[in-house]
Scaffold this motif. Structure first.
Motif, PDB file in Angstrom:
ATOM      1  N   ALA A   1     -26.900  -2.523  26.263  1.00 12.47           N
ATOM      2  CA  ALA A   1     -25.566  -2.523  26.879  1.00 12.47           C
ATOM      3  C   ALA A   1     -24.499  -2.058  25.902  1.00 12.47           C
ATOM      4  N   TRP A   2     -24.360  -2.778  24.783  1.00 15.15           N
ATOM      5  CA  TRP A   2     -23.294  -2.471  23.827  1.00 15.15           C
ATOM      6  C   TRP A   2     -23.633  -1.266  22.963  1.00 15.15           C
ATOM      7  N   GLY A   3     -24.918  -1.085  22.635  1.00 11.52           N
ATOM      8  CA  GLY A   3     -25.310   0.018  21.770  1.00 11.52           C
ATOM      9  C   GLY A   3     -25.506   1.333  22.497  1.00 11.52           C
ATOM     10  N   ASP A   4     -26.128   1.292  23.688  1.00  8.20           N
ATOM     11  CA  ASP A   4     -26.468   2.524  24.402  1.00  8.20           C
ATOM     12  C   ASP A   4     -25.622   2.763  25.651  1.00  8.20           C
ATOM     13  N   GLY A   5     -24.911   1.742  26.103  1.00  3.75           N
ATOM     14  CA  GLY A   5     -24.149   1.877  27.343  1.00  3.75           C
ATOM     15  C   GLY A   5     -25.005   1.727  28.588  1.00  3.75           C
ATOM     16  N   ASP A   6     -26.269   1.331  28.429  1.00  6.09           N
ATOM     17  CA  ASP A   6     -27.193   1.123  29.545  1.00  6.09           C
ATOM     18  C   ASP A   6     -27.140  -0.353  29.929  1.00  6.09           C
TER      19      ASP A   6
ATOM     20  N   PHE B   1     -15.784   5.473  22.122  1.00  8.70           N
ATOM     21  CA  PHE B   1     -16.655   5.457  20.941  1.00  8.70           C
ATOM     22  C   PHE B   1     -18.081   5.798  21.382  1.00  8.70           C
ATOM     23  N   PRO B   2     -18.363   7.054  21.697  1.00  5.83           N
ATOM     24  CA  PRO B   2     -19.662   7.409  22.274  1.00  5.83           C
ATOM     25  C   PRO B   2     -20.855   7.163  21.347  1.00  5.83           C
ATOM     26  N   ASP B   3     -20.631   7.053  20.055  1.00  3.71           N
ATOM     27  CA  ASP B   3     -21.727   6.783  19.116  1.00  3.71           C
ATOM     28  C   ASP B   3     -21.814   5.299  18.766  1.00  3.71           C
ATOM     29  N   LEU B   4     -21.248   4.441  19.612  1.00  5.49           N
ATOM     30  CA  LEU B   4     -21.204   3.005  19.378  1.00  5.49           C
ATOM     31  C   LEU B   4     -22.600   2.433  19.141  1.00  5.49           C
ATOM     32  N   THR B   5     -22.726   1.603  18.122  1.00  2.91           N
ATOM     33  CA  THR B   5     -23.963   0.865  17.869  1.00  2.91           C
ATOM     34  C   THR B   5     -23.593  -0.593  17.644  1.00  2.91           C
ATOM     35  N   THR B   6     -24.489  -1.468  18.027  1.00  5.32           N
ATOM     36  CA  THR B   6     -24.287  -2.893  17.811  1.00  5.32           C
ATOM     37  C   THR B   6     -25.531  -3.468  17.162  1.00  5.32           C
ATOM     38  N   GLU B   7     -25.313  -4.242  16.128  1.00  6.29           N
ATOM     39  CA  GLU B   7     -26.411  -4.879  15.414  1.00  6.29           C
ATOM     40  C   GLU B   7     -26.228  -6.391  15.491  1.00  6.29           C
TER      41      GLU B   7
ATOM     42  N   GLY C   1     -18.697   2.464  15.269  1.00  5.72           N
ATOM     43  CA  GLY C   1     -18.592   3.695  16.037  1.00  5.72           C
ATOM     44  C   GLY C   1     -17.480   4.563  15.494  1.00  5.72           C
ATOM     45  N   THR C   2     -17.318   5.717  16.124  1.00  5.97           N
ATOM     46  CA  THR C   2     -16.285   6.666  15.745  1.00  5.97           C
ATOM     47  C   THR C   2     -15.371   6.895  16.931  1.00  5.97           C
ATOM     48  N   HIS C   3     -14.085   6.802  16.720  1.00  5.83           N
ATOM     49  CA  HIS C   3     -13.091   6.948  17.785  1.00  5.83           C
ATOM     50  C   HIS C   3     -12.996   8.414  18.209  1.00  5.83           C
ATOM     51  N   GLN C   4     -13.689   8.742  19.319  1.00  7.19           N
ATOM     52  CA  GLN C   4     -13.768  10.124  19.784  1.00  7.19           C
ATOM     53  C   GLN C   4     -13.161  10.337  21.164  1.00  7.19           C
ATOM     54  N   GLY C   5     -12.666   9.286  21.790  1.00  6.92           N
ATOM     55  CA  GLY C   5     -12.046   9.386  23.109  1.00  6.92           C
ATOM     56  C   GLY C   5     -10.832   8.479  23.163  1.00  6.92           C
TER      57      GLY C   5
ATOM     58  N   PRO D   1      -4.895   8.601  21.449  1.00  2.00           N
ATOM     59  CA  PRO D   1      -5.819   9.741  21.463  1.00  2.00           C
ATOM     60  C   PRO D   1      -6.857   9.596  20.343  1.00  2.00           C
ATOM     61  N   PRO D   2      -7.979  10.319  20.440  1.00  4.00           N
ATOM     62  CA  PRO D   2      -9.028  10.206  19.419  1.00  4.00           C
ATOM     63  C   PRO D   2      -8.477  10.439  18.012  1.00  4.00           C
ATOM     64  N   THR D   3      -8.891   9.573  17.098  1.00  7.05           N
ATOM     65  CA  THR D   3      -8.456   9.689  15.708  1.00  7.05           C
ATOM     66  C   THR D   3      -9.572  10.186  14.802  1.00  7.05           C
ATOM     67  N   GLY D   4     -10.821  10.113  15.272  1.00  5.25           N
ATOM     68  CA  GLY D   4     -11.964  10.469  14.440  1.00  5.25           C
ATOM     69  C   GLY D   4     -12.294   9.404  13.406  1.00  5.25           C
ATOM     70  N   ARG D   5     -11.603   8.281  13.456  1.00  6.20           N
ATOM     71  CA  ARG D   5     -11.824   7.216  12.470  1.00  6.20           C
ATOM     72  C   ARG D   5     -13.056   6.377  12.822  1.00  6.20           C
ATOM     73  N   ALA D   6     -13.759   5.968  11.776  1.00  3.48           N
ATOM     74  CA  ALA D   6     -14.892   5.065  11.939  1.00  3.48           C
ATOM     75  C   ALA D   6     -14.376   3.636  12.044  1.00  3.48           C
ATOM     76  N   ILE D   7     -14.997   2.860  12.915  1.00  2.00           N
ATOM     77  CA  ILE D   7     -14.618   1.451  13.072  1.00  2.00           C
ATOM     78  C   ILE D   7     -15.829   0.563  12.832  1.00  2.00           C
ATOM     79  N   THR D   8     -15.571  -0.611  12.319  1.00  5.41           N
ATOM     80  CA  THR D   8     -16.570  -1.677  12.219  1.00  5.41           C
ATOM     81  C   THR D   8     -15.873  -2.957  12.640  1.00  5.41           C
ATOM     82  N   VAL D   9     -16.465  -3.628  13.607  1.00  7.81           N
ATOM     83  CA  VAL D   9     -15.906  -4.875  14.126  1.00  7.81           C
ATOM     84  C   VAL D   9     -17.023  -5.911  14.145  1.00  7.81           C
ATOM     85  N   THR D  10     -16.714  -7.119  13.698  1.00 10.95           N
ATOM     86  CA  THR D  10     -17.695  -8.195  13.742  1.00 10.95           C
ATOM     87  C   THR D  10     -17.172  -9.330  14.613  1.00 10.95           C
ATOM     88  N   GLY D  11     -18.098 -10.096  15.132  1.00 16.44           N
ATOM     89  CA  GLY D  11     -17.715 -11.227  15.957  1.00 16.44           C
ATOM     90  C   GLY D  11     -18.914 -12.115  16.232  1.00 16.44           C
ATOM     91  N   ALA D  12     -18.698 -13.089  17.082  1.00  9.32           N
ATOM     92  CA  ALA D  12     -19.757 -14.018  17.451  1.00  9.32           C
ATOM     93  C   ALA D  12     -19.673 -14.298  18.943  1.00  9.32           C
TER      94      ALA D  12
END
Length: 138
Positions: free
Chosen positions: A14-19, A56-62, A81-85, A91-102
């Motif tokens: 869901a979070w990693g692939d959008g499926d 963030f079309p390249d979003l991954t969750t670990e 992920g990378t801000h592409q949309g 608007p897209p910044t091309g910046r990489a993001i990392t977010v953590t949570g529980a």
């Protein structure tokens, strides 16, 4: 498949692939997701996931940590992920993001009935270079 394997697969798809297929099969009919901004049902959560994947079309969750006790599960996660949309009118910044949570999950039998999610939205906004919301964010 163990509950842990089922959750990990559903979460990553869901979070990693959008499926959302595996995630939908995991949820009870009255699933509720709670956060400090309020409660949402699955329809709202689905829109959140779709919005994140559009921006963030390249979003991954670990899943960093996983603790299970009876009908309760605690998950410590990290999303990158990378801000592409466009996101939040930025608007897209091309910046990489990392977010953590529980996320803290409560099950009824084999179905996820309730989730409490804790994360700091400022971590995401800061990674995007957004210091305030409103016109002229980026």
């Amino acid at each position: 498949m163990s509950r842990q394997q089922t959750i990990l697969e559903a979460w990553n798809r869901a979070w990693g692939d959008g499926d959302l297929t595996a995630f939908e099969q995991l949820l009870s009919a009255d699933y509720t997701r709670r956060s400090k901004s309020g409660a949402e049902d699955y329809v709202s959560l689905r829109k959140t996931i779709e919005t994140m994947h559009a921006a963030f079309p390249d979003l991954t969750t670990e899943i960093l940590h996983f603790v299970e006790e009876g009908q309760s599960v605690a998950i410590h996660w990290q999303t990158q992920g990378t801000h592409q949309g466009e996101f939040m009118d930025v608007p897209p910044t091309g910046r990489a993001i990392t977010v953590t949570g529980a996320s803290f999950l409560r099950f009824q039998d084999e179905f996820l009935a309730e989730e409490w999610v804790i994360w700091d939205p400022r971590e995401l906004l800061s990674a995007l270079g957004i210091w305030h919301l409103g016109p002229g964010n980026a």
